[in-house]
Scaffold this active site. Structure first.
Site, PDB file in Angstrom:
ATOM      1  N   PHE A 259      -4.965   6.646 -16.316  1.00 39.46           N
ATOM      2  CA  PHE A 259      -5.134   7.948 -15.268  1.00 39.46           C
ATOM      3  C   PHE A 259      -6.357   8.920 -15.677  1.00 39.46           C
ATOM      4  O   PHE A 259      -6.275  10.062 -15.252  1.00 39.46           O
ATOM      5  CB  PHE A 259      -3.896   8.330 -14.876  1.00 39.46           C
ATOM      6  CG  PHE A 259      -3.005   7.319 -14.047  1.00 39.46           C
ATOM      7  CD1 PHE A 259      -3.115   7.290 -12.739  1.00 39.46           C
ATOM      8  CD2 PHE A 259      -2.328   6.350 -14.788  1.00 39.46           C
ATOM      9  CE1 PHE A 259      -2.356   6.073 -11.980  1.00 39.46           C
ATOM     10  CE2 PHE A 259      -1.574   5.427 -14.009  1.00 39.46           C
ATOM     11  CZ  PHE A 259      -1.691   5.415 -12.620  1.00 39.46           C
ATOM     12  N   LEU A 260      -6.996   8.648 -16.544  1.00 40.51           N
ATOM     13  CA  LEU A 260      -8.204   9.418 -16.785  1.00 40.51           C
ATOM     14  C   LEU A 260      -9.509   9.099 -16.596  1.00 40.51           C
ATOM     15  O   LEU A 260     -10.432   9.205 -17.148  1.00 40.51           O
ATOM     16  CB  LEU A 260      -8.119  10.082 -18.503  1.00 40.51           C
ATOM     17  CG  LEU A 260      -6.802  10.781 -18.760  1.00 40.51           C
ATOM     18  CD1 LEU A 260      -7.067  11.117 -20.378  1.00 40.51           C
ATOM     19  CD2 LEU A 260      -7.001  11.935 -18.049  1.00 40.51           C
TER      20      LEU A 260
ATOM     21  N   GLY B 151      -5.688   7.860  -3.438  1.00 43.99           N
ATOM     22  CA  GLY B 151      -5.248   7.785  -2.240  1.00 43.99           C
ATOM     23  C   GLY B 151      -3.950   6.811  -2.261  1.00 43.99           C
ATOM     24  O   GLY B 151      -3.325   6.967  -3.179  1.00 43.99           O
TER      25      GLY B 151
ATOM     26  N   LYS C  24      11.428  10.543  -9.692  1.00 43.76           N
ATOM     27  CA  LYS C  24      10.181   9.575  -8.960  1.00 43.76           C
ATOM     28  C   LYS C  24       8.971  10.530  -8.456  1.00 43.76           C
ATOM     29  O   LYS C  24       7.916  10.160  -8.710  1.00 43.76           O
ATOM     30  CB  LYS C  24      10.909   8.788  -7.777  1.00 43.76           C
ATOM     31  CG  LYS C  24       9.870   8.402  -6.932  1.00 43.76           C
ATOM     32  CD  LYS C  24       9.123   7.042  -7.632  1.00 43.76           C
ATOM     33  CE  LYS C  24       7.929   6.595  -6.694  1.00 43.76           C
ATOM     34  NZ  LYS C  24       6.918   5.520  -7.299  1.00 43.76           N
TER      35      LYS C  24
ATOM     36  N   LYS D  91      -7.189   1.047  -3.301  1.00 45.61           N
ATOM     37  CA  LYS D  91      -7.578   0.587  -4.707  1.00 45.61           C
ATOM     38  C   LYS D  91      -7.790  -1.030  -4.476  1.00 45.61           C
ATOM     39  O   LYS D  91      -7.547  -1.539  -3.383  1.00 45.61           O
ATOM     40  CB  LYS D  91      -6.629   0.996  -5.772  1.00 45.61           C
ATOM     41  CG  LYS D  91      -5.120   0.158  -5.514  1.00 45.61           C
ATOM     42  CD  LYS D  91      -4.280   0.604  -6.920  1.00 45.61           C
ATOM     43  CE  LYS D  91      -3.030   0.046  -6.442  1.00 45.61           C
ATOM     44  NZ  LYS D  91      -2.132   0.460  -7.882  1.00 45.61           N
TER      45      LYS D  91
ATOM     46  N   THR E 184      11.613   6.260  -1.844  1.00 45.59           N
ATOM     47  CA  THR E 184      11.436   7.809  -2.616  1.00 45.59           C
ATOM     48  C   THR E 184      11.804   8.373  -1.462  1.00 45.59           C
ATOM     49  O   THR E 184      11.292   8.730  -0.458  1.00 45.59           O
ATOM     50  CB  THR E 184       9.676   7.850  -2.682  1.00 45.59           C
ATOM     51  OG1 THR E 184       9.616   6.717  -3.499  1.00 45.59           O
ATOM     52  CG2 THR E 184       9.639   9.169  -3.544  1.00 45.59           C
TER      53      THR E 184
ATOM     54  N   CYS F 264       1.521   6.643  -1.628  1.00 48.30           N
ATOM     55  CA  CYS F 264       2.399   7.166  -2.689  1.00 48.30           C
ATOM     56  C   CYS F 264       1.993   8.648  -3.219  1.00 48.30           C
ATOM     57  O   CYS F 264       2.632   9.660  -2.859  1.00 48.30           O
ATOM     58  CB  CYS F 264       2.765   6.387  -3.901  1.00 48.30           C
ATOM     59  SG  CYS F 264       3.838   5.063  -3.110  1.00 48.30           S
TER      60      CYS F 264
ATOM     61  N   ARG G  92       3.273  -0.698  -8.885  1.00 50.51           N
ATOM     62  CA  ARG G  92       1.877  -0.358  -8.458  1.00 50.51           C
ATOM     63  C   ARG G  92       1.289  -1.514  -7.361  1.00 50.51           C
ATOM     64  O   ARG G  92       1.371  -2.791  -7.956  1.00 50.51           O
ATOM     65  CB  ARG G  92       0.942  -0.386  -9.566  1.00 50.51           C
ATOM     66  CG  ARG G  92       1.057   0.877 -10.445  1.00 50.51           C
ATOM     67  CD  ARG G  92       0.140   0.650 -11.729  1.00 50.51           C
ATOM     68  NE  ARG G  92       0.915  -0.489 -12.547  1.00 50.51           N
ATOM     69  CZ  ARG G  92       0.381  -0.938 -13.587  1.00 50.51           C
ATOM     70  NH1 ARG G  92      -0.730  -0.245 -14.251  1.00 50.51           N
ATOM     71  NH2 ARG G  92       0.927  -1.898 -14.299  1.00 50.51           N
TER      72      ARG G  92
HETATM   73  P1  NAD Z   1       6.085   0.353   4.167  1.00 50.17           P
HETATM   74  O1  NAD Z   1       5.673   1.166   5.092  1.00 50.17           O
HETATM   75  O2  NAD Z   1       5.229  -0.802   3.524  1.00 50.17           O
HETATM   76  O3  NAD Z   1       7.535  -0.764   4.539  1.00 50.17           O
HETATM   77  C1  NAD Z   1       8.640   0.284   5.143  1.00 50.17           C
HETATM   78  C2  NAD Z   1       9.194  -1.127   6.047  1.00 50.17           C
HETATM   79  O4  NAD Z   1      10.463  -0.523   6.459  1.00 50.17           O
HETATM   80  C3  NAD Z   1       8.043  -1.381   7.282  1.00 50.17           C
HETATM   81  O5  NAD Z   1       7.899  -2.772   7.427  1.00 50.17           O
HETATM   82  C4  NAD Z   1       9.041  -0.741   8.413  1.00 50.17           C
HETATM   83  O6  NAD Z   1       8.856  -1.689   9.601  1.00 50.17           O
HETATM   84  C5  NAD Z   1      10.503  -1.215   8.009  1.00 50.17           C
HETATM   85  N1  NAD Z   1      11.639  -0.190   8.621  1.00 50.17           N
HETATM   86  C6  NAD Z   1      11.427   1.135   8.936  1.00 50.17           C
HETATM   87  N2  NAD Z   1      12.601   1.463   9.489  1.00 50.17           N
HETATM   88  C7  NAD Z   1      13.351   0.250   9.524  1.00 50.17           C
HETATM   89  C8  NAD Z   1      14.985  -0.221   9.870  1.00 50.17           C
HETATM   90  N3  NAD Z   1      15.819   1.140  10.519  1.00 50.17           N
HETATM   91  N4  NAD Z   1      15.080  -1.290   9.874  1.00 50.17           N
HETATM   92  C9  NAD Z   1      14.666  -2.331   9.374  1.00 50.17           C
HETATM   93  N5  NAD Z   1      13.294  -1.973   8.897  1.00 50.17           N
HETATM   94  C10 NAD Z   1      12.612  -0.902   8.753  1.00 50.17           C
HETATM   95  O7  NAD Z   1       6.667   1.070   2.856  1.00 50.17           O
HETATM   96  P2  NAD Z   1       6.602   0.771   1.289  1.00 50.17           P
HETATM   97  O8  NAD Z   1       5.146   1.091   0.914  1.00 50.17           O
HETATM   98  O9  NAD Z   1       7.065  -0.496   1.100  1.00 50.17           O
HETATM   99  O10 NAD Z   1       7.377   2.105   0.789  1.00 50.17           O
HETATM  100  C11 NAD Z   1       8.883   1.996   0.852  1.00 50.17           C
HETATM  101  C12 NAD Z   1       9.429   3.042  -0.001  1.00 50.17           C
HETATM  102  O11 NAD Z   1       9.153   2.911  -1.310  1.00 50.17           O
HETATM  103  C13 NAD Z   1       8.939   4.445   0.402  1.00 50.17           C
HETATM  104  O12 NAD Z   1       9.704   5.613   0.258  1.00 50.17           O
HETATM  105  C14 NAD Z   1       7.721   4.619  -0.878  1.00 50.17           C
HETATM  106  O13 NAD Z   1       7.334   6.145  -1.150  1.00 50.17           O
HETATM  107  C15 NAD Z   1       8.280   4.212  -1.778  1.00 50.17           C
HETATM  108  N6  NAD Z   1       7.584   3.540  -2.924  1.00 50.17           N
HETATM  109  C16 NAD Z   1       6.292   2.883  -2.527  1.00 50.17           C
HETATM  110  C17 NAD Z   1       5.470   2.327  -3.343  1.00 50.17           C
HETATM  111  C18 NAD Z   1       4.342   1.585  -2.960  1.00 50.17           C
HETATM  112  O14 NAD Z   1       3.459   1.132  -3.851  1.00 50.17           O
HETATM  113  N7  NAD Z   1       4.304   1.215  -1.772  1.00 50.17           N
HETATM  114  C19 NAD Z   1       5.817   2.175  -4.878  1.00 50.17           C
HETATM  115  C20 NAD Z   1       7.099   3.021  -5.109  1.00 50.17           C
HETATM  116  C21 NAD Z   1       7.927   3.592  -4.215  1.00 50.17           C
END
Ligand code: NAD
Length: 439
Positions: A248-249, A256, A203, A319, A121, A259, A153
């Site tokens: 979501f209601l 938390g 997003k 959650k 994102t 995201c 999710r």
């Molecule tokens: P996360 O923190 O769980 O994972 C990110 C990973 O990237 C980490 O393991 C980190 O070590 C690795 N990383 C960072 N820099 C790096 C690099 N240069 N080379 C290799 N690895 C590297 O994050 P996430 O929850 O998976 O979210 C990732 C993205 O997706 C975010 O932008 C988030 O907003 C978006 N997103 C997350 C969710 C969710 O439910 N977690 C849902 C939709 C979108």
């Protein structure tokens, strides 16, 4: 196809695992040697239902491998997903330094006609920026840099990846559009093709809207408590209207996770930067910030004081069905309890390490309740619904139950409060049985 996925977090790992199901060969990269070691030895660094089986079967078929060397994945893949983190900066803006670091590596090791897909994102304009940086820094001609936001999710991530409501693709080169259609061909979901900035905005706008629904119902829950109405009936009555929908209601302690809090803040920051304020999102954020504080006020009112009281927290993750504690309401609640002089004991089915050191973690729910003055539910784990109330009552000093997730219905709690003398408070619903102050 040979596919590289950079970032083995919740999004990257699920993406990598699901791509192998469609017959692709995947190289997963993470800068964390610890994560790569766990993954390479057949373990999982995160908890996500179903993921372990996917990764195991992909490994058995030699469809997936993990490395800390981005160069390996970049140089050997036709398509490269970027799924690194975009955490909040102190002023609420998204920190895109992990994306920038990845771009440096792609500029160095990328190759002609490679397709770069940003799944993270990212703030509006980031994908364009990445495309122009790659043009400046590299001599190769990439097929395109695409923004393809993820809507999964946590806790049901595999299902959400495989059955998305829509696939959003922000692109520039029409040839890349075709590759994306081929890539997602196994999915029976509508495509939404658009420019990159709109994709990035979709997003943020989606997450902010869902967060707004939660804050909206929490705002009405406050009014319901004062007016003597019941938020369950209000949510049901509203949700039955198909234009509104019931998702979501659910009133409670507030949202938390990694995201909603960060994405609402990032959107507010973008609005400020572009001189286009977003008061609805600001109010959403404010209501959510206040929600645990108000909840704790209620606890204090009911107990008289928190000083030297023993508080049991059930559920530490943000959650159910995840071990993720990023921005979990439990962090705020436990810190506030400790600040007010309480002793905090906690039980969570999967969280076994917790950053608030003074919180005493228990392996079993009942031991966390010994001599407790209040039990607070903070996560809606199904397991909590199976508690034996006689045991709960027997262990607690004061039988005060605060349900921060409206996990139980007042109708089912009412006879229990009679039988065991419990006092049950939930959000936006009438308090069952008045408390007699304990000492
Ligand atoms: P996360 O923190 O769980 O994972 C990110 C990973 O990237 C980490 O393991 C980190 O070590 C690795 N990383 C960072 N820099 C790096 C690099 N240069 N080379 C290799 N690895 C590297 O994050 P996430 O929850 O998976 O979210 C990732 C993205 O997706 C975010 O932008 C988030 O907003 C978006 N997103 C997350 C969710 C969710 O439910 N977690 C849902 C939709 C979108």
């Amino acid at each position: 196809m040979n596919i590289g996925v950079i970032g083995m977090g919740y999004v990257g790992l699920v993406t990598a695992a699901c791509l192998t199901k469609w017959g692709h060969n995947v190289i997963g990269v993470d800068q964390s040697a610890e994560k790569v070691t766990i993954l390479s030895s057949g373990g999982l660094p995160i908890r996500e239902p179903g993921l372990e089986d996917f990764i195991r079967s992909a490994s058995e078929q030699s469809r997936i491998r993990f490395t800390t060397e981005a160069k390996v994945a970049i140089s050997q893949s036709e398509v490269l997903f970027i799924a690194v983190g975009t955490p909040p900066l102190p002023d609420g803006q998204a920190d895109i330094s992990q994306i920038e670091a990845t771009v440096e590596q792609i500029a160095e090791h990328g190759h002609d006609q490679q397709l770069i897909i940003i799944k993270s994102t990212v703030p509006i304009g980031t994908t364009d920026l990445v495309a122009s940086k790659l043009k400046q820094k590299s001599t190769v001609s990439f097929l395109d840099v695409i923004h393809n936001p993820e809507f999964l999710r946590q806790g049901q991530a595999i299902h959400d990846f495989l059955f998305p409501d829509r696939i959003v693709i922000g692109f520039e080169n029409p040839a890349a559009k075709q590759v994306m259609q081929e890539l997602y061909e196994p999915l029976d979901s509508p495509f939404i093709f658009c420019d990159r900035k709109s994709s990035e905005m979709i997003k943020y706008a989606s997450n902010a809207f869902l967060a707004m629904k939660i804050s909206y119902i929490n705002m009405l829950a406050r009014l319901s408590e004062k007016a003597g109405a019941n938020i369950d009936h209000i949510a049901k009555g509203m949700g039955a209207d198909r234009r509104i929908g019931s998702a979501f209601l659910q009133a409670g302690i507030g949202y938390g996770g990694s995201c909603f809090p960060k994405d609402t803040q990032a959107l507010i920051a973008m609005g400020r930067q572009l001189d286009s304020p977003l008061p609805l999102i600001e109010a959403t954020e404010q209501i959510n910030r206040e929600q645990p504080i108000r909840f704790l006020h209620r606890l204090e009112e009911l107990l008289g004081t928190l000083n030297q009281k023993k508080i049991a927290l059930f559920g530490l993750s943000f959650k159910a069905n995840t071990d993720d504690i990023r921005e979990a309401p439990s962090l705020k609640v436990s810190r506030l309890c400790l600040q007010k002089g309480a002793e905090v004991h906690a039980y969570d089915p999967v969280v076994k390490r917790y950053p608030v050191e003074q919180v005493q973690l228990h392996h079993h729910p009942y031991t966390a309740l010994d001599q407790a003055d209040a039990l607070i539910f903070l996560t809606d784990w199904e397991e909590f619904r199976q508690l034996h109330w006689s045991e709960v009552r027997y262990r607690m000093r004061t039988p005060l139950i605060l349900d921060g997730r409206n996990l139980f219905h007042p109708e089912e709690m009412s006879p229990l409060t009679e039988e065991y003398g419990l006092i049950y408070y939930s959000v936006g619903r009438p308090l069952i049985r008045q408390i007699v102050h304990s000492n």
